[in-house]
Scaffold this motif. Sequence first.
Motif, mmCIF file in Angstrom:
data_model
loop_
_atom_site.group_PDB
_atom_site.id
_atom_site.type_symbol
_atom_site.label_atom_id
_atom_site.label_comp_id
_atom_site.label_asym_id
_atom_site.label_seq_id
_atom_site.Cartn_x
_atom_site.Cartn_y
_atom_site.Cartn_z
ATOM 1 N N ARG A 1 5.443 -8.707 -0.374
ATOM 2 C CA ARG A 1 4.402 -7.740 -0.042
ATOM 3 C C ARG A 1 4.833 -7.009 1.221
ATOM 4 N N GLU B 1 0.017 -1.271 -4.287
ATOM 5 C CA GLU B 1 -1.202 -2.064 -4.434
ATOM 6 C C GLU B 1 -2.325 -1.049 -4.564
ATOM 7 N N ILE B 2 -3.071 -1.068 -5.680
ATOM 8 C CA ILE B 2 -4.102 -0.040 -5.855
ATOM 9 C C ILE B 2 -5.496 -0.641 -6.007
ATOM 10 N N GLY B 3 -5.592 -1.948 -5.874
ATOM 11 C CA GLY B 3 -6.850 -2.616 -6.216
ATOM 12 C C GLY B 3 -7.824 -2.868 -5.077
ATOM 13 N N ASN B 4 -7.421 -2.555 -3.841
ATOM 14 C CA ASN B 4 -8.297 -2.908 -2.721
ATOM 15 C C ASN B 4 -9.190 -1.749 -2.300
ATOM 16 N N GLY B 5 -10.036 -1.338 -3.196
ATOM 17 C CA GLY B 5 -10.970 -0.257 -2.880
ATOM 18 C C GLY B 5 -12.253 -0.441 -3.674
ATOM 19 N N GLY C 1 0.809 -1.217 0.000
ATOM 20 C CA GLY C 1 0.000 0.000 0.000
ATOM 21 C C GLY C 1 0.839 1.263 0.000
ATOM 22 N N PHE C 2 0.158 2.376 -0.146
ATOM 23 C CA PHE C 2 0.765 3.705 -0.094
ATOM 24 C C PHE C 2 1.446 3.920 1.261
ATOM 25 N N ALA C 3 2.629 4.524 1.236
ATOM 26 C CA ALA C 3 3.349 4.925 2.470
ATOM 27 C C ALA C 3 3.677 3.754 3.403
ATOM 28 N N GLN C 4 3.932 2.579 2.854
ATOM 29 C CA GLN C 4 4.247 1.428 3.707
ATOM 30 C C GLN C 4 5.746 1.149 3.829
ATOM 31 N N GLY C 5 6.567 1.951 3.164
ATOM 32 C CA GLY C 5 8.019 1.777 3.318
ATOM 33 C C GLY C 5 8.616 0.754 2.369
ATOM 34 N N ARG D 1 0.251 4.271 -15.279
ATOM 35 C CA ARG D 1 -0.776 5.301 -15.452
ATOM 36 C C ARG D 1 -0.400 6.272 -16.573
ATOM 37 N N TYR E 1 -7.203 1.861 -15.510
ATOM 38 C CA TYR E 1 -5.899 1.961 -14.849
ATOM 39 C C TYR E 1 -5.772 0.909 -13.746
ATOM 40 N N ILE F 1 3.931 -4.436 4.328
ATOM 41 C CA ILE F 1 2.926 -3.726 5.122
ATOM 42 C C ILE F 1 3.605 -3.285 6.407
#
Lengths: 177, 127
Positions: free
Chosen positions: B117, B82-86, B7-11, B53, B97, B119
Amino acid sequence: MMILVVGGSGSGKSAYAEECISRIAEGRQKYYIATMRIFDDETRVKVEKHRRSRNGKGFITIEQPVSVGSVLKKIKGGTALIECISNLTANEMFGDEEPQPYEAVTEKIISDIKKLDSELEALVVVTNNVFEDGIIYDKATMEYMKALGNINRKLAAMADKVVETAAGNPVVIKETN
Amino acid sequence: MKLVIGGFAQGKLDYVLEQIKHEDYMVLDGKLGCGEALSGKQVIVDHLHRLIRECLESGIDPEEKIFDFVEKHPGCILISDEIGNGIVPVDGFEREYRERTGRLLIKLAASAQEVVRVICGIGQKIK
């Protein structure tokens, strides 16, 4: 001893965290540090519902929407479950008129949790996974996500154990002996 | 090739840099070149989802571009959000996209030696 529980909404992180702290409390007092700020009927109902669900489980609830380190005197030597870091981060960030920068919010929360961790027998921290939808939100929200992401990383580095909950299942992703 | 998702901002980048600590490396941020020679270096592509994108925005096939790059740099490390969990986006381009990124990550993962992965800064090897 600190355990971090991370998961998405409805993934069963609260139930797991409660079970977790009850298992390790071993007769010591359990405190529940609730970070949700009550500001309307919806939040009031939510808090009431959470309180009822903890009834009879032996928790003393402390409502602390900001500055969680300040409750230390009351709970020293006990055990605590703090829920949840996503609310706490929002409260610390957006509490004043101007939002606080993410670095300051990160530092404040980490130093508060460190204080608690050093004086408690056991601490379970619940946080949220809100990072995987790929949506580019407004600036304030992205700043909030950056803060929460950083805080989660630092908490995970501090924690003796990190557990991710998925569909009610705990998956251990870090464990130190 | 190794693939790192999360995910975003997970390092994710910090995690990768920690793993390769002692090597001569080059981080390409959302692009596949930098005007400098890459040979002999550990090549890391960060924010691969941004590159995908941008390709889609300018009508370029990201798959061909990325697989060509991987062929030339078989030891590279690719990092993507990861952009698909929404929720499914209302906007058609956003849907494309998200779908294309997911499918491309599956293909890359299938040919990767290792998939991790990340987190909360912690890497879990999932392949």
